[in-house]
Design a protein around this motif. Structure first.
Motif: not given
Ligand code: GLV
Ligand code: MN
Ligand code: MN
Length: 416
Positions: A147-148, A65-67, A183-187, A180-181
């Motif tokens: 991520l969160t 993922d982006r992180n 919050i990853d709302r899609d994930a 891109h690091l």
């Protein structure tokens, strides 16, 4: 020349479960003992390749993922997914089980479901979170915090490792775009619930005589940097009365850390890392950095503890003609795991004991956003974050049995 021998604790790995045996040689630290597996360094990269290879052998599709967290999907990625996993990084000189046990147990449980012909009605993924221990960049659970959105992306990008390398540069070096690091709302939207299996890090299951427990809660905890500044000077030419020695002030402050925690029953405070600047044997230090880890049952109690430690450090600094600053580097409030999930676990697994923990986990970070739960596997040494950390093969198998059963239930449409 006589080279003193370091005492290196023996790694407790008489009989590793098969997945752990496969990675037993990756990131061994022969100086400290145990393992040192830190974000995006050689051992971590090797473990990531191993994870991809292991997941692909089960037919899972792996994405980063982006992180920098890895996700191995069984079936199409989608919403309401049942996610399990843990982390593969370690503290400096850590044991074989903290993190990897949850990842290998997830691989094993899904392998068993597949072998039995089980057909899932929901998406399922194994996640491997990046930098859970915060050993390279100082913030624990960095992958799940990013991520969160529990850590600001700009703040994260600016974190530096021991060599002054920023997280942004380290990311770039391994092909992760630092822009891109964050919050990853899609994930996040895909996670229906998260289960993390983990070796127990205390003595709860030893005392109960049981192999597996369900987690109830995590202590509030955080990390602070204490910097004591004095006057660098010559160790021979400066009389004892002339000195403003931050090392002496720090020593007094450390004794204050212990006294503060002892005065608030149930709280825990640790200085496990110290760095003298400039760090010469014949040099009175100009400043000393130490890192404080403080924990207590509630957020308020933890804050009280840290305020007391700060007051004691200020006094110690003053007594030695120095100044002290205490700076928060990370914070995690107390967590109560999802009552509904705990109830479902009790119905599926029978009356397993519930245990609180003083250790932090990605499941604790995720709990603020999605239903999260944990399983603990007995650690007969009661020791963790050290090479003596251990779990019997039979207890690891009991952990996989429990995880497999839960996944079978949660991935079926049939209500429990
Ligand atoms: C992680 O293991 C922590 O509790 O610091
Ligand atoms: Mn740990
Ligand atoms: Mn862990």
């Amino acid at each position: 020349m006589h080279v003193p021998r370091l005492h290196v604790p023996r790694l407790h790995v008489p009989q590793l479960p098969s997945g752990l045996a496969e990675i037993a040689d990756v990131g061994r630290d022969h100086r400290r003992g145990g393992y040192s597996r830190h974000l995006w360094q050689a051992a971590d990269l090797e473990l990531r390749s191993w994870f991809v290879e292991r997941a692909e052998r089960l037919g899972l599709d792996v994405e980063t993922d982006r992180n920098g967290n890895l996700w191995a999907w069984w079936g199409q990625p989608g919403t309401d997914a049942v996610v399990t996993g843990s982390h593969l990084d370690s503290v400096p000189g850590g044991g074989a089980y903290d993190g990897p046990l949850g990842v290998v147990s997830a691989l094993e449980a899904i392998g068993r479901l597949q072998a039995s012909g089980f057909v899932s009605t929901k998406p399922c993924a194994i996640v491997m979170f990046a930098e859970e221990e915060g050993s390279r960049f100082g913030v624990a659970c960095l992958g799940s915090r990013l991520l969160t959105g529990a850590i600001d992306a700009d703040q994260a990008r600016a974190l530096t490792d021991h060599d002054g390398v920023t997280l942004a540069d380290a990311a770039r070096q391994v092909g992760v775009d630092p822009a891109h690091l964050g919050i990853d709302r899609d994930a996040l939207a895909r996670i229906g619930l998260f289960i993390e299996l983990h070796v127990e890090q205390g003595r709860g299951l030893i005392d109960l005589g049981q192999p597996v427990a369900v987690a109830s809660s995590i202590l509030a905890h955080g990390r602070w940097r204490l910097t004591v500044t004095g006057q660098g000077n010559h160790a021979g030419a400066t009389t004892m009365g002339e000195r403003r020695d931050p090392m002496v002030a720090t020593a007094r402050a450390i004794v204050g850390v212990q006294a503060a925690a002892l005065s608030l029953p149930g709280t825990r405070a640790t200085i496990g890392r110290i760095e003298a600047i400039p760090g010469g044997t014949n040099v009175i230090a100009s400043s000393v950095h130490t890192w404080l880890d403080a924990r207590a049952e509630t957020d308020q109690e933890t804050r009280l503890l840290v305020a007391d430690i700060d007051a004691r450090a200020q006094q110690a600094a003053q007594q030695n003609g120095c100044s002290a600053t205490l700076t928060e580097e990370s914070w995690a409030g107390a967590v109560q795991f999802h009552p509904g999930l705990r109830e479902r676990f009790a119905r599926a697994l029978g009356q397993l004991p519930e245990l609180p923990t003083g250790a932090g986990h990605d499941a604790g970070v995720l709990a603020a956003q999605v239903p999260s739960a944990m399983l603990f596997v007995r650690n007969p040494t009661g020791i963790s974050h050290a090479p003596e950390e251990f779990a019997e093969t039979a207890d690891c198998a009991a952990g996989v049995d429990a995880l497999e059963l839960l996944l079978r239930e949660l991935l079926s449409e049939r209500p429990l």
